[in-house]
Design a protein around this motif. Structure first.
Motif, mmCIF file in Angstrom:
data_model
loop_
_atom_site.group_PDB
_atom_site.id
_atom_site.type_symbol
_atom_site.label_atom_id
_atom_site.label_comp_id
_atom_site.label_asym_id
_atom_site.label_seq_id
_atom_site.Cartn_x
_atom_site.Cartn_y
_atom_site.Cartn_z
ATOM 1 N N ASN A 299 -164.403 32.353 11.468
ATOM 2 C CA ASN A 299 -163.994 31.168 12.243
ATOM 3 C C ASN A 299 -164.776 29.933 11.803
ATOM 4 O O ASN A 299 -164.188 28.885 11.544
ATOM 5 C CB ASN A 299 -164.221 31.416 13.744
ATOM 6 C CG ASN A 299 -163.068 32.183 14.384
ATOM 7 O OD1 ASN A 299 -161.909 31.931 14.086
ATOM 8 N ND2 ASN A 299 -163.386 33.126 15.247
ATOM 9 N N ARG A 300 -166.103 30.098 11.709
ATOM 10 C CA ARG A 300 -166.960 28.960 11.329
ATOM 11 C C ARG A 300 -166.569 28.422 9.964
ATOM 12 O O ARG A 300 -166.384 27.227 9.756
ATOM 13 C CB ARG A 300 -168.426 29.413 11.264
ATOM 14 C CG ARG A 300 -169.275 28.924 12.425
ATOM 15 C CD ARG A 300 -170.758 29.084 12.122
ATOM 16 N NE ARG A 300 -171.140 30.433 11.727
ATOM 17 C CZ ARG A 300 -171.537 31.378 12.575
ATOM 18 N NH1 ARG A 300 -171.615 31.133 13.856
ATOM 19 N NH2 ARG A 300 -171.875 32.572 12.133
ATOM 20 N N GLY A 301 -166.431 29.341 8.998
ATOM 21 C CA GLY A 301 -166.132 28.942 7.619
ATOM 22 C C GLY A 301 -164.792 28.232 7.511
ATOM 23 O O GLY A 301 -164.657 27.236 6.801
ATOM 24 N N LEU A 302 -163.797 28.742 8.247
ATOM 25 C CA LEU A 302 -162.460 28.133 8.153
ATOM 26 C C LEU A 302 -162.452 26.738 8.780
ATOM 27 O O LEU A 302 -161.828 25.813 8.234
ATOM 28 C CB LEU A 302 -161.412 29.040 8.813
ATOM 29 C CG LEU A 302 -159.956 28.589 8.684
ATOM 30 C CD1 LEU A 302 -159.556 28.360 7.216
ATOM 31 C CD2 LEU A 302 -159.002 29.602 9.328
ATOM 32 N N ALA A 307 -162.001 20.970 7.578
ATOM 33 C CA ALA A 307 -162.565 19.618 7.693
ATOM 34 C C ALA A 307 -162.823 19.046 6.295
ATOM 35 O O ALA A 307 -162.497 17.890 6.005
ATOM 36 C CB ALA A 307 -163.859 19.664 8.511
ATOM 37 N N TRP A 308 -163.397 19.883 5.410
ATOM 38 C CA TRP A 308 -163.714 19.449 4.040
ATOM 39 C C TRP A 308 -162.462 19.014 3.292
ATOM 40 O O TRP A 308 -162.439 17.984 2.607
ATOM 41 C CB TRP A 308 -164.426 20.604 3.315
ATOM 42 C CG TRP A 308 -164.648 20.384 1.848
ATOM 43 C CD1 TRP A 308 -165.218 19.296 1.256
ATOM 44 C CD2 TRP A 308 -164.282 21.274 0.775
ATOM 45 N NE1 TRP A 308 -165.245 19.454 -0.112
ATOM 46 C CE2 TRP A 308 -164.674 20.651 -0.440
ATOM 47 C CE3 TRP A 308 -163.685 22.537 0.720
ATOM 48 C CZ2 TRP A 308 -164.480 21.250 -1.684
ATOM 49 C CZ3 TRP A 308 -163.499 23.134 -0.524
ATOM 50 C CH2 TRP A 308 -163.882 22.479 -1.699
ATOM 51 N N LYS A 309 -161.358 19.773 3.469
ATOM 52 C CA LYS A 309 -160.138 19.467 2.721
ATOM 53 C C LYS A 309 -159.231 18.479 3.462
ATOM 54 O O LYS A 309 -158.149 18.142 2.971
ATOM 55 C CB LYS A 309 -159.344 20.760 2.447
ATOM 56 C CG LYS A 309 -160.052 21.761 1.544
ATOM 57 C CD LYS A 309 -160.389 21.197 0.180
ATOM 58 C CE LYS A 309 -159.407 21.492 -0.876
ATOM 59 N NZ LYS A 309 -159.776 20.934 -2.196
#
Ligand code: FMN
Length: 400
Positions: A299-302, A307-309
């Motif tokens: 969940n955290r990574g996604l 946000a990054w993309k």
């Protein structure tokens, strides 16, 4: 961290809190299992395949085997396990209990009847009335069940997939997903047959038929059940490339939601499935080896990746990678990559690139004072040297 509601995901008519679901397997073997999974943060769960009480299910021991790397890490996992050990009435009550405690999660009942579609229809009606959000037809178990004319014996036969899907769809109101077997030459045929039968979506893939290894002292394949073994179902990291390929093939030819399954252990794995057309992913082996808690990092990574993309929902990733998938004959012949040393400090002159290029390529690399020198005239641009380089010292330049 951004709120996890940012991961709200559309699965056809259903809405998931996040795209991470527990696959039908031991981590969904009981009500208690599913409740713990939901407490850890999984967006949905597919119950371990429920079957009519009259269908005798007797598991063997042991029923797992594994292929591990030199460091003991899991590469591939094989099982010869059968279906749910719980009765239909256990799940009737259990579905209600899970629904009550977690109304915001998606609960899908995986079912398998006998070769007569009527038994599937009855079971589908029962789990629907108990309150499940959707049904998944297990026509893909690769071991044991095909010997009884069900499981992959149905999934490998598109007309039977069509007939069964049609029968179940007309007997219930909830969406019906059909879980595909990868053990077939062209997975798009049963997927299209399910779609034509009225399926709401496709789940792919179930495990890959395999023999995980052989004991070279006793000559017996693993796992040994009192000295004998049988072909099993392969899962975990080793099958991710197979799952990705099959999901892309299905998503590329039918316009229905797909749940991507096979070797998902991290949020990056999930993103790859979404990019190739999946709406959500299901996870089994990674949870069996590492527990429900892995979903927190997923969940955290996604959330961070989106946000990054610059995306606001996992839905926006769906199928973006399919645009860069084409027929082999359509690939450009105008580009050649050229291997170059991108980081000289990393190269310790091990010579792996030289050996690989000499015996598996074009003899274009030699070592001079422990540094690889690449002959551009001999290099064919295959890229093998870059892949075998253990230190990451080699990179690629593109020549037009
Ligand atoms: C021990 C074990 C039991 C499984 N039981 C079922 C099952 O009852 N029904 C089903 O549809 N798939 C079953 N599966 C297949 C998984 O749901 C999943 O399709 C497969 O393991 C690939 O995903 P993975 O690589 O994340 O494990 C089982 C898998 C394992 C490893």
């Amino acid at each position: 961290m951004t709120d996890q509601s940012d991961l709200t995901t559309t699965l056809g008519k259903l809405t998931l809190k996040n795209p991470f679901m527990l696959a039908s397997a031991p981590p969904t073997a009981s009500v208690e299992h599913i409740l713990r999974g939901f407490r850890a943060g999984w967006g949905g769960a597919v119950i371990k395949t429920i079957h009519p009480d009259g269908m005798a299910i007797r598991d063997v021991s042991p029923r797992f085997a594994a292929w591990k790397g030199a460091g003991g890490e899991l590469l591939g996992f094989e099982n010869i396990e059968l279906l749910s050990k719980k009765s239909v009435s256990y799940w009737e009550a259990g579905i209600g209990q899970i629904r009550e405690e977690f109304p915001d999660r998606i609960l899908i009942a995986s079912i398998m009847g006998d070769p007569d579609p009527k038994s599937w229809q009855e079971l589908a009606g029962t789990v629907q009335d108990a309150g499940c959000d959707a049904i998944e037809l297990n026509v893909s178990c690769p071991h044991g069940m095909p010997e009884a004319g069900v499981g992959a014996a149905i999934g490998q036969n598109p007309p039977l997939v069509n007939q069964l899907t049609r029968s179940v769809v007309k007997s219930v109101k909830v969406p019906v997903y059909v879980k595909m077997t990868p053990n077939i030459t062209d997975i798009t045929l049963p997927a299209k047959a399910a779609a034509a039968g009225g399926a709401a979506g496709i789940s792919a893939i179930n495990s890959v038929q395999s023999l995980c290894g052989v004991d070279i002292e006793t000559f017996g394949p693993h796992p040994s059940v009192d000295g004998m073994s049988t072909h099993g179902g392969y899962s975990g990291p080793a099958i991710k490339p197979i799952g990705l390929g099959r999901v892309a093939a299905i998503a590329g030819c039918i316009d229905l939601p797909v749940m991507g399954i096979g070797g998902v252990s991290t949020w990056q794995d999930a993103v790859e499935y979404l990019l190739l057309g999946a709406s959500a992913v299901q996870v089994c082996t990674a949870v069996m080896w590492n527990g429900y808690g892995i979903v927190k990092e997923m969940n955290r990574g996604l959330v961070s990746y989106l946000a990054w993309k610059g995306f606001s929902s996992p839905d926006e990733l769906r199928g973006l990678g399919l645009r860069q998938l084409t027929a082999h004959q359509s690939l450009s012949r105008d580009v050649r990559i050229r291997p170059v040393i991108t980081d000289a400090k990393k190269c310790d002159g091990c010579g792996r690139c030289v050996v690989a290029c000499r015996d598996g390529g074009y003899g274009a690399i030699r070592l001079v004072k422990k540094k690889p020198i690449i002959d551009p005239a001999a290099c064919d641009g295959c890229g093998l040297c870059i892949l075998v380089c253990p230190s990451g010292a080699l990179g690629a330049l593109e020549d037009q």
